[in-house]
Scaffold this motif. Structure first.
Motif, short mmCIF file in Angstrom:
data_model
loop_
_atom_site.label_atom_id
_atom_site.label_comp_id
_atom_site.label_asym_id
_atom_site.label_seq_id
_atom_site.Cartn_x
_atom_site.Cartn_y
_atom_site.Cartn_z
N LEU A 111 -8.44 18.22 74.34
CA LEU A 111 -8.19 17.24 75.02
C LEU A 111 -9.15 16.19 75.58
CD1 LEU A 111 -5.34 18.96 76.79
CD2 LEU A 111 -4.98 16.99 75.11
N VAL A 112 -10.26 16.81 76.02
CA VAL A 112 -11.37 15.98 76.78
C VAL A 112 -12.37 15.65 75.94
CG1 VAL A 112 -13.33 16.54 78.35
CG2 VAL A 112 -11.21 17.64 78.75
N GLN A 113 -12.80 16.31 74.85
CA GLN A 113 -13.64 15.69 73.73
C GLN A 113 -13.48 14.47 73.27
OE1 GLN A 113 -14.30 18.08 70.02
NE2 GLN A 113 -16.25 17.76 70.11
N ALA A 245 -3.77 10.18 79.33
CA ALA A 245 -3.10 9.98 78.09
C ALA A 245 -3.28 10.93 77.10
CB ALA A 245 -3.57 8.65 77.48
N ALA A 246 -4.40 11.98 77.25
CA ALA A 246 -4.47 13.01 76.22
C ALA A 246 -3.14 13.94 76.10
CB ALA A 246 -5.56 13.71 76.65
N GLN A 250 0.90 20.72 71.19
CA GLN A 250 2.44 20.60 71.30
C GLN A 250 2.94 19.41 72.02
OE1 GLN A 250 0.03 23.70 71.71
NE2 GLN A 250 0.80 23.88 69.84
N GLY A 251 2.14 18.46 72.06
CA GLY A 251 2.25 17.23 73.03
C GLY A 251 2.23 17.21 74.57
N ARG A 252 1.73 18.31 74.87
CA ARG A 252 1.60 18.37 76.36
C ARG A 252 0.41 17.81 76.89
NH1 ARG A 252 0.95 24.69 76.90
NH2 ARG A 252 -0.35 24.36 75.11
N PRO A 253 0.62 17.16 77.99
CA PRO A 253 -0.52 16.42 78.75
C PRO A 253 -1.16 17.59 79.69
CG PRO A 253 1.37 15.92 79.88
CD PRO A 253 1.85 16.76 78.83
#
Length: 462
Positions: A111-113, A245-246, A250-253
């Motif tokens: 998510l962060v990269q 927005a990431a 599984q579509g989890r923020p």
């Protein structure tokens, strides 16, 4: 530009030897705390490449050979866990990527990269140059400045604009002061008895830490709520918007707390480390007229009097070599540690579970086996055709393996572009020439570095 070359000889077998005598409960903490850098050099020079010691009551092993260091860093996540370096550090970074492990670490990294990929760094390059130009516009010929303070103001503005999308106005100074307190207290805890205290103990230092973190949290959470309320209408390209927005597979923020932890960690890593590196860069250039003259010539040739841009980065080869050499001599981050899991090995030798295995950029970067005349500032050692090959992981200011700092590219581009922008217009003549490094969370000058500004004209002299 070539950065490293294969080691000429294989690493010796890993045979740990006992280090200096230790005290009950405290271990080698008093000697380490008095002068950490000198203590680590003595471990290397007096004992060898793999030395047992103790920081408090826990068993530790220190590594000095690049091959062993490469193996350790490559085995984090499989055979070693990242060391939790103390209560104060946790207050700032929370449960961010830097302290996560296993599946949670892999999720957060995914998510962060994307927020710091090269494409994003290109977007942020204009902000880096603009912030440096704003500072240079205010500098006057003959003026005396506090170099570290000026570099902090520049990098803070860069990180606030790239992370939060604006300078935050009057809050910027309060937030910068709070982050300064937090980083100071982390450093004091790492090298002092505070690292041994239970989390429930509230010393004056810890109360200062909690006040600083409360200031950070209040503003960051306010920004998160404002950005969430704006939704898609905000249409921003800053790091905070990208974190919000990431989505994982599984579509989890990320939760609001997770966004806070990652944002503050990126802020801490992207502000103080780069300002520290730039401070050391200008200190080294002030004492090396030949290196500074070669920098002047490169800036005039590549830029022709205009401000630098991202597209210039690859052509500013001497500028990059100056940055690399400064990071070798004065790496802002100077310690890395992993905790051995059951079954961990190094060099074919079993490592007892729970052992803290350490390595230090400071000692390896200054090892005469890997760097000729290691205490000298010689950017030419990074020339592509330099005669002395540098082994892999003899230079590792951003760590290595899967845990390599995600912001490494951002930091290298930022340091080079800010250096180019400022040096194009000013020489910084720093006094005193002799500066003592002081290790805390980062290696910083022990006292203020004051510079006299000498304006230069592109194509001319200062």
């Amino acid at each position: 530009m070539t950065t490293t070359a294969p080691a000429a000889t294989p690493a010796p077998p890993l045979v740990p030897v006992p280090g200096p005598r230790s005290l009950p409960l405290l271990g080698n903490l008093p000697a380490f705390g008095r002068d950490p850098l000198a203590f680590l050099v003595r471990l290397r020079d007096d004992h060898g490449d793999a030395v047992t010691w103790s920081l408090g009551p826990r068993r530790s092993l220190f590594l000095f050979h690049p091959r062993h260091i490469a193996e350790l860093l490559g085995a984090v996540e499989s055979d070693y866990d990242i060391l939790d370096i103390g209560w104060a550090f946790r207050q700032v970074v929370g449960h961010s990527l830097i302290l996560s492990k296993g599946a949670e670490w892999r999720r957060k990294r995914s998510l962060v990269q994307p927020t710091v990929r090269p494409r994003q760094v290109r977007v942020y390059a204009e902000t880096m140059v603009d912030c440096a130009r704003t500072a240079a516009d205010d500098w006057q010929d003959g003026e005396r400045i506090d170099v570290q303070r000026e570099m902090q103001l520049i990098t803070q503005r860069i990180v606030l604009r790239t992370l939060f999308g604006n300078d935050l106005g009057e809050q910027a100074r309060a937030l910068g002061d709070a982050m300064g307190v937090a980083q100071q207290e982390i450093g004091e805890e790492v090298r002092g008895l505070g690292i041994l205290l239970p989390s429930w103990v509230r010393t004056p230092a810890r109360r200062r830490m909690l006040e600083a973190v409360a200031t950070l949290d209040a503003e960051v959470h306010r920004l998160i709520r404002a950005r969430q309320a704006a939704g898609a209408a905000a249409d921003r390209d800053d790091l905070l918007s990208r974190l919000l927005a990431a989505r994982d597979e599984q579509g989890r923020p990320l939760t609001a707390k997770e966004v806070r932890d990652e944002a503050v960690t990126l802020w801490a890593a992207g502000h103080e480390t780069t300002s520290t590196a730039l401070t050391w860069i200008f200190h080294l250039l002030s004492g090396s007229p030949a290196a500074r003259a070669r920098l002047d010539a490169e800036l005039d040739r590549v830029l022709g009097g205009r401000p630098p841009a991202f597209e210039d980065y690859e052509h500013l080869t001497w500028t990059q070599q100056i940055v690399k050499e400064a990071l070798r001599l004065y790496p802002p981050a100077w310690l890395i540690a992993g905790v051995a899991r059951e079954g961990a090995t190094l060099g074919g030798t079993p490592v007892r579970a729970g052992t803290i295995v350490w390595c230090s950029q400071w000692t390896t970067h200054r090892d005469p086996r890997w760097f000729r005349d290691p205490a000298s500032f010689r950017p030419e050692r990074w020339d592509p055709d330099a005669p002395d090959p540098i082994p892999d992981h003899a230079w590792f200011p951003f760590g290595g393996g899967q845990r390599t700092c995600l912001g490494a590219r951002f930091a290298l581009v930022e340091a080079a572009l800010v250096l180019a922008t400022l040096a194009q217009r000013h020489h910084l003549d720093i006094t005193p020439a002799d500066v003592v490094p002081r290790p805390g969370l980062l290696i910083q000058p022990a006292g203020p570095l004051t510079a006299t500004l000498r304006r230069r004209t592109p194509g001319g002299t200062a």
